[in-house]
Motif scaffolding. Structure first.
Motif, PDB file in Angstrom:
ATOM      1  N   ARG A   1       0.832  -1.226   0.000  1.00 11.96           N
ATOM      2  CA  ARG A   1       0.000   0.000   0.000  1.00 11.96           C
ATOM      3  C   ARG A   1       0.855   1.261   0.000  1.00 11.96           C
ATOM      4  O   ARG A   1       0.457   2.279  -0.563  1.00 11.96           O
ATOM      5  CB  ARG A   1      -0.890   0.009   1.243  1.00 11.96           C
ATOM      6  CG  ARG A   1      -1.821  -1.176   1.222  1.00 11.96           C
ATOM      7  CD  ARG A   1      -3.222  -0.842   1.602  1.00 11.96           C
ATOM      8  NE  ARG A   1      -4.034  -2.023   1.311  1.00 11.96           N
ATOM      9  CZ  ARG A   1      -4.906  -2.537   2.131  1.00 11.96           C
ATOM     10  NH1 ARG A   1      -5.129  -1.966   3.289  1.00 11.96           N
ATOM     11  NH2 ARG A   1      -5.593  -3.605   1.783  1.00 11.96           N
ATOM     12  N   ALA A   2       2.008   1.203   0.648  1.00  8.69           N
ATOM     13  CA  ALA A   2       2.839   2.405   0.784  1.00  8.69           C
ATOM     14  C   ALA A   2       3.613   2.724  -0.496  1.00  8.69           C
ATOM     15  O   ALA A   2       4.228   3.784  -0.592  1.00  8.69           O
ATOM     16  CB  ALA A   2       3.800   2.232   1.954  1.00  8.69           C
ATOM     17  N   HIS A   3       3.595   1.811  -1.469  1.00  4.70           N
ATOM     18  CA  HIS A   3       4.416   2.011  -2.669  1.00  4.70           C
ATOM     19  C   HIS A   3       3.604   1.804  -3.936  1.00  4.70           C
ATOM     20  O   HIS A   3       3.646   0.730  -4.549  1.00  4.70           O
ATOM     21  CB  HIS A   3       5.619   1.062  -2.642  1.00  4.70           C
ATOM     22  CG  HIS A   3       6.550   1.339  -1.511  1.00  4.70           C
ATOM     23  ND1 HIS A   3       7.522   2.312  -1.559  1.00  4.70           N
ATOM     24  CD2 HIS A   3       6.628   0.808  -0.268  1.00  4.70           C
ATOM     25  CE1 HIS A   3       8.172   2.356  -0.427  1.00  4.70           C
ATOM     26  NE2 HIS A   3       7.644   1.457   0.388  1.00  4.70           N
ATOM     27  N   PRO A   4       2.837   2.823  -4.345  1.00  2.00           N
ATOM     28  CA  PRO A   4       2.006   2.693  -5.544  1.00  2.00           C
ATOM     29  C   PRO A   4       2.851   2.269  -6.746  1.00  2.00           C
ATOM     30  O   PRO A   4       3.937   2.817  -6.947  1.00  2.00           O
ATOM     31  CB  PRO A   4       1.439   4.095  -5.742  1.00  2.00           C
ATOM     32  CG  PRO A   4       1.546   4.764  -4.410  1.00  2.00           C
ATOM     33  CD  PRO A   4       2.735   4.154  -3.725  1.00  2.00           C
ATOM     34  N   GLY A   5       2.345   1.304  -7.499  1.00  2.16           N
ATOM     35  CA  GLY A   5       3.088   0.818  -8.664  1.00  2.16           C
ATOM     36  C   GLY A   5       3.826  -0.482  -8.377  1.00  2.16           C
ATOM     37  O   GLY A   5       4.173  -1.227  -9.293  1.00  2.16           O
ATOM     38  N   LEU A   6       4.073  -0.737  -7.102  1.00  2.00           N
ATOM     39  CA  LEU A   6       4.729  -1.996  -6.721  1.00  2.00           C
ATOM     40  C   LEU A   6       3.764  -3.159  -6.998  1.00  2.00           C
ATOM     41  O   LEU A   6       2.572  -3.039  -6.748  1.00  2.00           O
ATOM     42  CB  LEU A   6       5.057  -1.940  -5.220  1.00  2.00           C
ATOM     43  CG  LEU A   6       5.672  -3.178  -4.560  1.00  2.00           C
ATOM     44  CD1 LEU A   6       7.049  -3.475  -5.142  1.00  2.00           C
ATOM     45  CD2 LEU A   6       5.798  -2.957  -3.033  1.00  2.00           C
ATOM     46  N   THR A   7       4.269  -4.259  -7.546  1.00  2.00           N
ATOM     47  CA  THR A   7       3.395  -5.425  -7.735  1.00  2.00           C
ATOM     48  C   THR A   7       3.609  -6.419  -6.592  1.00  2.00           C
ATOM     49  O   THR A   7       4.687  -6.477  -6.001  1.00  2.00           O
ATOM     50  CB  THR A   7       3.678  -6.145  -9.074  1.00  2.00           C
ATOM     51  OG1 THR A   7       5.020  -6.678  -9.049  1.00  2.00           O
ATOM     52  CG2 THR A   7       3.507  -5.207 -10.263  1.00  2.00           C
ATOM     53  N   TYR A   8       2.571  -7.171  -6.316  1.00  3.27           N
ATOM     54  CA  TYR A   8       2.700  -8.228  -5.309  1.00  3.27           C
ATOM     55  C   TYR A   8       3.772  -9.226  -5.738  1.00  3.27           C
ATOM     56  O   TYR A   8       4.532  -9.724  -4.922  1.00  3.27           O
ATOM     57  CB  TYR A   8       1.366  -8.967  -5.127  1.00  3.27           C
ATOM     58  CG  TYR A   8       0.331  -8.205  -4.343  1.00  3.27           C
ATOM     59  CD1 TYR A   8       0.448  -8.050  -2.959  1.00  3.27           C
ATOM     60  CD2 TYR A   8      -0.782  -7.649  -4.972  1.00  3.27           C
ATOM     61  CE1 TYR A   8      -0.517  -7.361  -2.230  1.00  3.27           C
ATOM     62  CE2 TYR A   8      -1.754  -6.961  -4.247  1.00  3.27           C
ATOM     63  CZ  TYR A   8      -1.616  -6.830  -2.878  1.00  3.27           C
ATOM     64  OH  TYR A   8      -2.565  -6.154  -2.152  1.00  3.27           O
ATOM     65  N   ALA A   9       3.792  -9.505  -7.024  1.00  5.86           N
ATOM     66  CA  ALA A   9       4.747 -10.504  -7.521  1.00  5.86           C
ATOM     67  C   ALA A   9       6.191 -10.065  -7.266  1.00  5.86           C
ATOM     68  O   ALA A   9       7.036 -10.870  -6.869  1.00  5.86           O
ATOM     69  CB  ALA A   9       4.518 -10.743  -9.011  1.00  5.86           C
ATOM     70  N   ASP A  10       6.463  -8.768  -7.475  1.00  8.01           N
ATOM     71  CA  ASP A  10       7.802  -8.255  -7.149  1.00  8.01           C
ATOM     72  C   ASP A  10       8.021  -8.246  -5.636  1.00  8.01           C
ATOM     73  O   ASP A  10       9.099  -8.602  -5.152  1.00  8.01           O
ATOM     74  CB  ASP A  10       7.988  -6.834  -7.714  1.00  8.01           C
ATOM     75  CG  ASP A  10       8.381  -6.842  -9.193  1.00  8.01           C
ATOM     76  OD1 ASP A  10       8.890  -7.881  -9.680  1.00  8.01           O
ATOM     77  OD2 ASP A  10       8.179  -5.809  -9.860  1.00  8.01           O
ATOM     78  N   LEU A  11       6.993  -7.849  -4.896  1.00  3.12           N
ATOM     79  CA  LEU A  11       7.129  -7.739  -3.443  1.00  3.12           C
ATOM     80  C   LEU A  11       7.421  -9.093  -2.788  1.00  3.12           C
ATOM     81  O   LEU A  11       8.286  -9.201  -1.916  1.00  3.12           O
ATOM     82  CB  LEU A  11       5.850  -7.127  -2.852  1.00  3.12           C
ATOM     83  CG  LEU A  11       5.782  -7.004  -1.324  1.00  3.12           C
ATOM     84  CD1 LEU A  11       6.937  -6.154  -0.775  1.00  3.12           C
ATOM     85  CD2 LEU A  11       4.445  -6.393  -0.893  1.00  3.12           C
TER      86      LEU A  11
END
Ligand code: CCH
Length: 291
Positions: free
Chosen positions: A92-102
Motif C-alpha cells: 500500500r505504501a508504494h504505488p506501482g509496486l506489484t505483489y509478484a515483485d514484493l
C-alpha cells in the motif's frame, strides 16, 4: 550487454530501496516464532516461484497468484497468508509496486538481513487479476518423499543437483509448524541466521526417527530439539546430493555464493523482463545456458 544490464522498457516509479527498507523494518517481532518473519518471507518467495515448469513455461513468481485461490489454499502454502498480510502495508505504501515483485524482494531482503549473501534482484513482474493461470496443485515438493521426488520437482524447474542442494540449505532458517505442514521444530540452533549449519548438522549429528504421533521425521540424538524431514535426509542418503552437502558443510562462503546464484535463478523462473531495445529475455533462455 548482459541481459541483467539492459534497461527495463518501462522504468517503474517505485523506489525499491525504500521498499527494501520497509520490508527490513517488518522482520523483527518478539512474539512471532523465533523473533523474526524472515524465514517465513523466504518461504513465501520460494513457494511463489517454485511452481515453475520449463516443460510448458507455466507457473513461477509472475502474476503474484498466491494471493488468490487456488494457490492460497494449497496445503503446501499453509501459513504463508501471515507473510502476505504482514507485507500488505508495504504494498500500500508504494504505488506501482506489484505483489509478484514484493513477494520475491521480501525473500531477498530477509536473507540479506539474516546475514546471508546479497542476491541479485530486479523488478518487472506483473500481477494477475485472479488465480486462473495458477498451475494445478502438486508442483511444490512433498517432505515425506526422497531423492527421486526431489529431482523430479527441481529438474522440472530447470535446476541441477548442485543447485538443488544449495537451495535446500535455506533450511538453516526457520522451523516446521504442526498446524501448517504437520512437522515440528527447527533444523538448527540459530533459525534466524543464514549459515551452512544445516549441512554441518546433517553430517555431524546422529539422526533417529522421532517417536511421536506426527508424520515421520528425524531428531538429533544429543538434544532431541532439532529436526530433519525425510526429504532433508535424502540429501545425505543419495551419493550425488551428498557430495555437495560435504562441500557446503566445509565451506560456508561457497555455500553462500552458490545459494545466491540458485536463489536468483529461482526468483526469475518464467519471467520476461522487457528491455529498451525491444528484446525480451527471460523464459530462462539466458538461465538455461547456466545449467
Ligand atoms: Fe522448505 N520447508 N522445503 N525450503 N522452507 C519448510 C519450511 C521452510 C521442503 C519442506 C518444508 C526449500 C525446499 C524444501 C524454507 C525454505 C526452503 C517446511 C515447514 C517444510 C515441510 C513448513 C511449516 O510447517 O511451517 C521440502 C520438502 C523442500 C525440498 O525438497 C527451499 C528450496 C527453500 C528456499 C530456498 C524456509 C525458510 C522454511 C521455514 C519457514 C518458517 O516459517 O520458518
Amino acid at each position: 550487454t548482459a541481459p541483467q544490464d539492459k534497461k527495463l522498457a518501462t522504468p517503474s516509479k517505485v523506489d525499491y530501496n525504500e521498499v527494501r527498507k520497509s520490508v527490513a523494518a517488518l522482520l523483527d517481532d518478539a512474539n512471532f516464532d523465533d523473533g523474526s518473519y524472515g524465514p517465513l518471507f523466504v518461504r513465501l518467495g520460494w513457494h511463489a516461484s517454485g511452481t515453475y515448469s520449463h516443460l510448458d513455461s507455466t507457473g513461477g513468481s509472475n502474476g503474484g497468484c498466491m494471493r488468490f485461490e487456488p494457490e492460497s489454499g494449497w496445503g503446501a502454502n499453509k501459513g504463508l497468508h501471515l507473510a502476505r498480510e504482514r507485507l500488505e502495508a508495504v504494498y500500500r505504501a508504494h504505488p506501482g509496486l506489484t505483489y509478484a515483485d514484493l513477494y520475491t524482494l521480501a525473500a531477498v531482503v530477509a536473507i540479506e538481513e539474516m546475514g546471508g549473501p546479497q542476491i541479485k534482484w530486479r523488478p518487472g513482474r506483473n500481477d494477475h487479476k485472479d488465480g486462473k493461470k495458477s498451475p494445478a496443485d502438486g508442483r511444490l515438493p512433498d517432505a515425506a518423499q526422497g531423492a527421486q521426488h526431489i529431482r523430479d520437482i527441481f529438474y522440472r524447474m530447470g535446476f541441477n543437483d548442485q543447485e538443488i542442494v544449495a537451495l535446500i540449505g535455506a533450511h538453516s532458517l526457520g522451523r516446521c509448524h504442526t498446524d501448517r505442514s504437520g512437522y515440528d521444530g527447527p533444523w538448527t540452533f540459530a533459525p534466524t541466521t543464514f549459515s551452512n549449519e544445516f549441512f554441518r548438522l546433517l553430517l555431524e549429528e546422529k539422526w533417529n526417527l522421532r517417536r511421536w504421533n506426527g508424520p515421520k521425521q528425524y531428531e538429533d540424538t544429543k538434544t532431541k530439539t532439532l529436526m530433519m524431514l525425510p526429504a532433508d535426509m535424502a540429501l545425505i542418503e543419495d551419493p550425488e546430493f551428498r557430495k555437495y552437502v560435504v562441500v557446503y558443510a566445509k565451506d560456508g562462503d561457497k555455500f553462500a555464493k552458490d545459494f545466491a546464484s540458485a536463489f536468483e535463478k529461482l526468483l526469475e523462473l518464467g519471467i520476461d523482463f522487457k528491455t529498451t531495445d525491444g528484446s525480451t529475455h527471460g523464459k530462462n533462455e539466458s538461465l538455461w545456458k547456466r545449467i
